[in-house]
Motif scaffolding. Structure first.
Motif, mmCIF file in Angstrom:
data_model
loop_
_atom_site.group_PDB
_atom_site.id
_atom_site.type_symbol
_atom_site.label_atom_id
_atom_site.label_comp_id
_atom_site.label_asym_id
_atom_site.label_seq_id
_atom_site.Cartn_x
_atom_site.Cartn_y
_atom_site.Cartn_z
ATOM 1 N N GLU A 171 0.823 -1.212 0.000
ATOM 2 C CA GLU A 171 0.000 0.000 0.000
ATOM 3 C C GLU A 171 0.858 1.263 0.000
ATOM 4 O O GLU A 171 0.559 2.239 -0.698
ATOM 5 N N LYS A 174 2.399 1.740 -3.474
ATOM 6 C CA LYS A 174 1.410 2.265 -4.410
ATOM 7 C C LYS A 174 1.197 3.772 -4.181
ATOM 8 O O LYS A 174 1.124 4.558 -5.133
ATOM 9 N N TYR A 175 1.125 4.170 -2.907
ATOM 10 C CA TYR A 175 0.931 5.582 -2.586
ATOM 11 C C TYR A 175 2.130 6.410 -3.047
ATOM 12 O O TYR A 175 1.975 7.523 -3.581
ATOM 13 N N ASP A 178 1.951 6.875 -6.810
ATOM 14 C CA ASP A 178 0.880 7.821 -7.142
ATOM 15 C C ASP A 178 1.305 9.260 -6.835
ATOM 16 O O ASP A 178 1.072 10.182 -7.638
ATOM 17 N N HIS A 179 1.949 9.456 -5.674
ATOM 18 C CA HIS A 179 2.394 10.797 -5.292
ATOM 19 C C HIS A 179 3.462 11.308 -6.253
ATOM 20 O O HIS A 179 3.468 12.500 -6.610
ATOM 21 N N VAL A 201 6.178 9.367 2.731
ATOM 22 C CA VAL A 201 5.914 7.925 2.706
ATOM 23 C C VAL A 201 6.899 7.230 3.629
ATOM 24 O O VAL A 201 8.103 7.488 3.566
#
Length: 220
Positions: A171, A174-175, A178-179, A201
């Protein structure tokens, strides 16, 4: 160290940490003995023509299989690993083989990239088997027993912890990607982009740089 080696060593570091968590306070030396013979068996049965083993290792494998098959006593010190394997439970074999393969990768003890790929594949498989096994480890008694009919990890907190950590890592990864896509200049190097993500992150700079580097290759 080339990109191939860096990639496999990084993944092996993740696996070995989780395998140690599952192993708990088990005797590490015993697990590595188990793992070494497990590796000889794996190569001997599935990759006999790939030249992953030396003549001495083939000799140990041949003698070990004979001892195992005929339930013979072991007198040769070189074959102590055979006794460790024979006496081990299935989950000990899975953990031991996984640890051994990871250690071989991290120390660069492989002959070529093909062997490194097989080492990583076997380590990943054994980790998956170990983390899914519903087990109870009685460390004081030194016994290991599998429980049948259990459908969750309540009896193996370490395995459950490792599973959750992998889910969290997925997770976070993935974040981070995306960021990066939405907020960070694509012209920055992977290392510089990772510096931008530190504090946003909860992953190491090394992991973040690897993620961004891989993502850059996908989109270019």
């Amino acid at each position: 160290m080339n990109n191939f080696e860096k990639r496999f060593i990084s993944r092996a570091e993740d696996l070995i940490d989780d395998l140690y968590d599952i192993a708990g306070d088990c005797d590490t030396r015993k697990l590595f003995d188990i793992g070494r013979f497990g590796w000889l068996l794996t190569v001997g049965r599935h990759y006999p023509d790939d030249e992953f083993l030396t003549e001495e290792e083939f000799s140990i494998l041949s003698e070990g299989e004979r001892i195992w098959r005929q339930s013979l006593e072991i007198e040769d010190e070189r074959l102590a690993l055979v006794r460790a394997w024979i006496d081990a439970s299935k989950v000990e074999r899975d953990i031991g083989l996984g640890l051994y393969c990871c250690a071989m990768l991290m120390s660069g003890m492989y002959r070529n990239e093909d062997e490194a790929i097989v080492l990583f594949r076997v380590a990943s498989e054994r980790y998956a088997f170990a983390i899914m096994a519903p087990i109870v480890i009685d460390l004081e008694a030194g016994t290991h027993g599998e429980i049948t009919g259990v459908k969750n990890h309540d009896n193996n907190p370490a395995a459950e912890m490792a599973r959750r950590r992998h889910k969290e890592h997925y997770e976070l990864s993935k974040y981070a990607i995306d960021h990066w896509h939405k907020n960070i200049d694509k012209k920055l190097s992977a290392s510089k982009a990772a510096e931008e993500l530190i504090g946003i992150v909860k992953l190491s700079h090394k992991k973040l740089a690897e993620l961004i580097s891989a993502e850059k290759k996908k989109v270019t």
